[in-house]
Design a protein around this motif. Structure first.
Motif, PDB file in Angstrom:
ATOM      1  N   MET A  51       0.823  -1.205   0.000  1.00  0.00           N
ATOM      2  CA  MET A  51       0.000   0.000   0.000  1.00  0.00           C
ATOM      3  C   MET A  51       0.860   1.259   0.000  1.00  0.00           C
ATOM      4  O   MET A  51       0.515   2.269  -0.631  1.00  0.00           O
ATOM      5  N   THR A  52       2.009   1.216   0.675  1.00  0.00           N
ATOM      6  CA  THR A  52       2.933   2.356   0.663  1.00  0.00           C
ATOM      7  C   THR A  52       3.478   2.590  -0.739  1.00  0.00           C
ATOM      8  O   THR A  52       3.598   3.740  -1.185  1.00  0.00           O
ATOM      9  N   VAL A  53       3.787   1.499  -1.444  1.00  0.00           N
ATOM     10  CA  VAL A  53       4.253   1.623  -2.829  1.00  0.00           C
ATOM     11  C   VAL A  53       3.180   2.304  -3.680  1.00  0.00           C
ATOM     12  O   VAL A  53       3.478   3.214  -4.470  1.00  0.00           O
ATOM     13  N   LEU A  54       1.925   1.883  -3.532  1.00  0.00           N
ATOM     14  CA  LEU A  54       0.834   2.502  -4.295  1.00  0.00           C
ATOM     15  C   LEU A  54       0.710   3.986  -3.961  1.00  0.00           C
ATOM     16  O   LEU A  54       0.523   4.823  -4.855  1.00  0.00           O
ATOM     17  N   ALA A  55       0.802   4.323  -2.681  1.00  0.00           N
ATOM     18  CA  ALA A  55       0.705   5.727  -2.282  1.00  0.00           C
ATOM     19  C   ALA A  55       1.812   6.550  -2.928  1.00  0.00           C
ATOM     20  O   ALA A  55       1.577   7.674  -3.406  1.00  0.00           O
ATOM     21  N   ASN A  56       3.025   5.992  -2.963  1.00  0.00           N
ATOM     22  CA  ASN A  56       4.146   6.701  -3.577  1.00  0.00           C
ATOM     23  C   ASN A  56       3.976   6.856  -5.082  1.00  0.00           C
ATOM     24  O   ASN A  56       4.596   7.742  -5.697  1.00  0.00           O
ATOM     25  N   LEU A  57       3.147   6.010  -5.685  1.00  0.00           N
ATOM     26  CA  LEU A  57       2.882   6.096  -7.120  1.00  0.00           C
ATOM     27  C   LEU A  57       1.690   7.006  -7.430  1.00  0.00           C
ATOM     28  O   LEU A  57       1.309   7.145  -8.590  1.00  0.00           O
ATOM     29  N   GLY A  58       1.098   7.589  -6.397  1.00  0.00           N
ATOM     30  CA  GLY A  58       0.034   8.556  -6.613  1.00  0.00           C
ATOM     31  C   GLY A  58      -1.371   8.065  -6.336  1.00  0.00           C
ATOM     32  O   GLY A  58      -2.340   8.816  -6.521  1.00  0.00           O
ATOM     33  N   THR A  59      -1.528   6.817  -5.905  1.00  0.00           N
ATOM     34  CA  THR A  59      -2.853   6.289  -5.572  1.00  0.00           C
ATOM     35  C   THR A  59      -3.321   6.859  -4.238  1.00  0.00           C
ATOM     36  O   THR A  59      -2.559   6.885  -3.266  1.00  0.00           O
ATOM     37  N   ALA A  60      -4.561   7.303  -4.190  1.00  0.00           N
ATOM     38  CA  ALA A  60      -5.156   7.761  -2.926  1.00  0.00           C
ATOM     39  C   ALA A  60      -5.504   6.539  -2.081  1.00  0.00           C
ATOM     40  O   ALA A  60      -6.283   5.688  -2.511  1.00  0.00           O
ATOM     41  N   ILE A  61      -4.932   6.453  -0.894  1.00  0.00           N
ATOM     42  CA  ILE A  61      -5.078   5.274  -0.037  1.00  0.00           C
ATOM     43  C   ILE A  61      -6.023   5.570   1.119  1.00  0.00           C
ATOM     44  O   ILE A  61      -5.958   6.635   1.738  1.00  0.00           O
ATOM     45  N   GLY A  62      -6.911   4.614   1.409  1.00  0.00           N
ATOM     46  CA  GLY A  62      -7.801   4.745   2.553  1.00  0.00           C
ATOM     47  C   GLY A  62      -7.977   3.423   3.269  1.00  0.00           C
ATOM     48  O   GLY A  62      -7.779   2.358   2.676  1.00  0.00           O
ATOM     49  N   ILE A  63      -8.343   3.485   4.548  1.00  0.00           N
ATOM     50  CA  ILE A  63      -8.650   2.291   5.338  1.00  0.00           C
ATOM     51  C   ILE A  63      -9.995   2.523   6.021  1.00  0.00           C
ATOM     52  O   ILE A  63     -10.196   3.561   6.661  1.00  0.00           O
ATOM     53  N   VAL A  64     -10.928   1.580   5.859  1.00  0.00           N
ATOM     54  CA  VAL A  64     -12.250   1.679   6.463  1.00  0.00           C
ATOM     55  C   VAL A  64     -12.560   0.369   7.189  1.00  0.00           C
ATOM     56  O   VAL A  64     -11.845  -0.630   7.013  1.00  0.00           O
ATOM     57  N   HIS A  65     -13.637   0.384   7.965  1.00  0.00           N
ATOM     58  CA  HIS A  65     -13.970  -0.774   8.787  1.00  0.00           C
ATOM     59  C   HIS A  65     -15.432  -1.190   8.641  1.00  0.00           C
ATOM     60  O   HIS A  65     -15.990  -1.825   9.534  1.00  0.00           O
ATOM     61  N   ASP A  66     -16.037  -0.844   7.523  1.00  0.00           N
ATOM     62  CA  ASP A  66     -17.414  -1.249   7.235  1.00  0.00           C
ATOM     63  C   ASP A  66     -17.554  -1.377   5.725  1.00  0.00           C
ATOM     64  O   ASP A  66     -17.160  -0.469   4.979  1.00  0.00           O
ATOM     65  N   ILE A  67     -18.112  -2.487   5.273  1.00  0.00           N
ATOM     66  CA  ILE A  67     -18.196  -2.762   3.841  1.00  0.00           C
ATOM     67  C   ILE A  67     -19.018  -1.700   3.107  1.00  0.00           C
ATOM     68  O   ILE A  67     -18.806  -1.449   1.919  1.00  0.00           O
ATOM     69  N   ARG A  68     -19.927  -1.055   3.811  1.00  0.00           N
ATOM     70  CA  ARG A  68     -20.751  -0.022   3.173  1.00  0.00           C
ATOM     71  C   ARG A  68     -19.900   1.132   2.643  1.00  0.00           C
ATOM     72  O   ARG A  68     -20.283   1.807   1.688  1.00  0.00           O
ATOM     73  N   GLN A  69     -18.742   1.349   3.260  1.00  0.00           N
ATOM     74  CA  GLN A  69     -17.874   2.457   2.866  1.00  0.00           C
ATOM     75  C   GLN A  69     -17.043   2.148   1.616  1.00  0.00           C
ATOM     76  O   GLN A  69     -16.263   2.986   1.182  1.00  0.00           O
ATOM     77  N   THR A  70     -17.232   0.966   1.060  1.00  0.00           N
ATOM     78  CA  THR A  70     -16.518   0.611  -0.183  1.00  0.00           C
ATOM     79  C   THR A  70     -17.437   0.651  -1.399  1.00  0.00           C
ATOM     80  O   THR A  70     -16.965   0.467  -2.526  1.00  0.00           O
ATOM     81  N   LEU A  71     -18.724   0.848  -1.193  1.00  0.00           N
ATOM     82  CA  LEU A  71     -19.685   0.666  -2.277  1.00  0.00           C
ATOM     83  C   LEU A  71     -19.772   1.863  -3.228  1.00  0.00           C
ATOM     84  O   LEU A  71     -20.584   1.862  -4.144  1.00  0.00           O
ATOM     85  N   ASP A  72     -18.918   2.872  -3.025  1.00  0.00           N
ATOM     86  CA  ASP A  72     -18.805   3.957  -3.990  1.00  0.00           C
ATOM     87  C   ASP A  72     -17.593   3.773  -4.902  1.00  0.00           C
ATOM     88  O   ASP A  72     -17.262   4.654  -5.697  1.00  0.00           O
ATOM     89  N   HIS A  73     -16.939   2.625  -4.802  1.00  0.00           N
ATOM     90  CA  HIS A  73     -15.782   2.318  -5.644  1.00  0.00           C
ATOM     91  C   HIS A  73     -16.237   1.641  -6.941  1.00  0.00           C
ATOM     92  O   HIS A  73     -17.367   1.174  -7.049  1.00  0.00           O
ATOM     93  N   ASP A  74     -15.333   1.576  -7.905  1.00  0.00           N
ATOM     94  CA  ASP A  74     -15.645   0.882  -9.156  1.00  0.00           C
ATOM     95  C   ASP A  74     -15.605  -0.633  -8.979  1.00  0.00           C
ATOM     96  O   ASP A  74     -16.357  -1.363  -9.642  1.00  0.00           O
ATOM     97  N   VAL A  75     -14.723  -1.101  -8.098  1.00  0.00           N
ATOM     98  CA  VAL A  75     -14.510  -2.544  -7.902  1.00  0.00           C
ATOM     99  C   VAL A  75     -14.352  -2.825  -6.418  1.00  0.00           C
ATOM    100  O   VAL A  75     -13.692  -2.070  -5.702  1.00  0.00           O
ATOM    101  N   LEU A  76     -14.965  -3.911  -5.961  1.00  0.00           N
ATOM    102  CA  LEU A  76     -14.758  -4.416  -4.604  1.00  0.00           C
ATOM    103  C   LEU A  76     -14.415  -5.892  -4.690  1.00  0.00           C
ATOM    104  O   LEU A  76     -15.203  -6.701  -5.186  1.00  0.00           O
ATOM    105  N   SER A  77     -13.232  -6.251  -4.197  1.00  0.00           N
ATOM    106  CA  SER A  77     -12.855  -7.654  -4.052  1.00  0.00           C
ATOM    107  C   SER A  77     -13.001  -8.011  -2.581  1.00  0.00           C
ATOM    108  O   SER A  77     -12.454  -7.335  -1.706  1.00  0.00           O
ATOM    109  N   ILE A  78     -13.757  -9.064  -2.295  1.00  0.00           N
ATOM    110  CA  ILE A  78     -14.137  -9.362  -0.916  1.00  0.00           C
ATOM    111  C   ILE A  78     -13.857 -10.813  -0.563  1.00  0.00           C
ATOM    112  O   ILE A  78     -14.064 -11.715  -1.378  1.00  0.00           O
ATOM    113  N   GLN A  79     -13.369 -11.016   0.657  1.00  0.00           N
ATOM    114  CA  GLN A  79     -13.257 -12.351   1.229  1.00  0.00           C
ATOM    115  C   GLN A  79     -13.352 -12.221   2.745  1.00  0.00           C
ATOM    116  O   GLN A  79     -13.500 -11.116   3.270  1.00  0.00           O
TER     117      GLN A  79
END
Length: 345
Positions: A216-244
């Motif tokens: 995730m640090t590598v992605l942040a350094n490449l310009g990706t906006a990084i976030g951490i959440v604790h409820d699946i509802r907070q991911t449903l505004d994304h284009d893709v959700l991979s879940i397990q």
């Protein structure tokens, strides 16, 4: 026997083995196989019908962990390429580790005399690396304990590209145990085409796996906006959700044989249901490497954004591309020479 040299980059053991050049090549090959499959299903003649093989290649699978999609995916891919597959490790019949059996070294040196490529899946994290050192044949890590699963990461990226377009334009969320091998390989692989946004949904009190944190640090350094959440509802505004599941500890090192592993219920904030998706009016593409547990309710299956069975279908052309490339002797040009320190034996 005089053993051949071990060419650099012969094995696919980690997401680190794959460079951007490799990713572009493997995606192009998978797209070609997918187009040909779709043409055949539509009854169209292929531009260049494949020539019959005088000597099919032999793909040997060494799986000491149970598998449905990975095993069948590689076997189907081999068959569609005109090759054959053999099971080179049967937990009920092989003698490896038994008092009357043979060492892993002898077993690998025997199997490679029958084969052209080895696919290894194991609860032992060092086994694919040991096999890669022991054999001059190309070796694929098809999942090793809680380490990595690079072919699944390639499948997932191919599925996203097919169903949502270029990774670089997307917001991608991952809801998973940060120790899950598919998740580690997936996030590592994202550095080759960094998404606009990446959000990790995880337990609030669980420490991040160091490998996940680094990726995730590598992605942040490449310009990706990084976030951490604790409820699946907070991911449903994304284009893709991979879940397990959020806690895969019982499954990562599960015994083989006939021993069953109890399935625990996922806690409510991490369970995805059709109601949550509909309430959010979300068109997020839902992926799951499968098998699913209670994190993904079957009510989601009829929704148009349920992409996990299409993901399985797309795994075959991707695995065809992986086998094709490696059987041609094309090296992986990422960090292909990096191995974990040998544990001896």
């Amino acid at each position: 026997m005089q053993r051949p040299n071990y060419p650099s980059g012969k094995d696919l053991l980690s997401a680190d083995a794959v460079s951007r050049f490799d990713l572009d090549d493997i995606m192009e090959r998978a797209e070609r196989h997918l187009r040909e499959e779709e043409m055949e299903k539509a009854g169209h003649a292929l531009p260049e019908p494949p020539a019959p093989r005088r000597r099919p290649k032999v793909i040997a699978t060494l799986f000491d962990q149970r598998s449905t999609r990975t095993r069948l995916g590689f076997q189907a891919a081999a068959a569609r390429l005109g090759h054959q597959s053999i099971d080179a490790y049967d937990t009920d019949r092989n003698r490896i580790g038994q008092t009357t059996g043979e060492s892993i070294e002898d077993h690998i040196h025997t199997v490679e005399l029958y084969s052209d490529l080895l696919v290894v899946r194991s609860h032992m994290e060092d086994l694919p690396y040991r096999v890669g050192r022991l054999s001059y044949l190309p070796v694929i890590n098809a999942g090793n304990g809680a380490d990595e699963h690079p072919s699944q990461a390639l499948v997932d990226i191919f599925a996203i590209r097919q169903m949502r377009g270029p990774i670089e334009t997307l917001g991608i969320a991952l809801s998973s145990d940060t120790r899950a091998r598919f998740a580690i390989s997936f996030v590592k692989m994202l550095k080759l085409s960094p998404p606009k946004r990446f959000t990790l949904c995880c337990l609030p009190d669980a420490p991040l796996n160091p490998a996940m944190r680094e990726a995730m640090t590598v992605l942040a350094n490449l310009g990706t906006a990084i976030g951490i959440v604790h409820d699946i509802r907070q991911t449903l505004d994304h284009d893709v959700l991979s879940i397990q599941m959020q806690d895969m500890s019982k499954f990562a090192h599960a015994a083989l044989g006939n021993e069953a592993v109890d399935k625990e219920k996922e806690s409510e904030p991490f369970t995805l249901t059709a109601r949550k998706i509909l309430d959010a009016r979300s068109d997020t593409l839902i992926l799951n490497p499968l098998p699913r547990f209670s994190e993904l309710d079957t009510s989601c299956d009829s929704l148009p954004n349920a992409g996990y069975f299409r993901q399985v279908q797309l795994s075959v052309p991707m695995r065809m591309a992986i086998l094709e490339r490696m059987l041609l002797g094309i090296p992986w040009t990422g960090q292909a020479d990096s191995f974990p320190p040998s544990s001896g034996g």
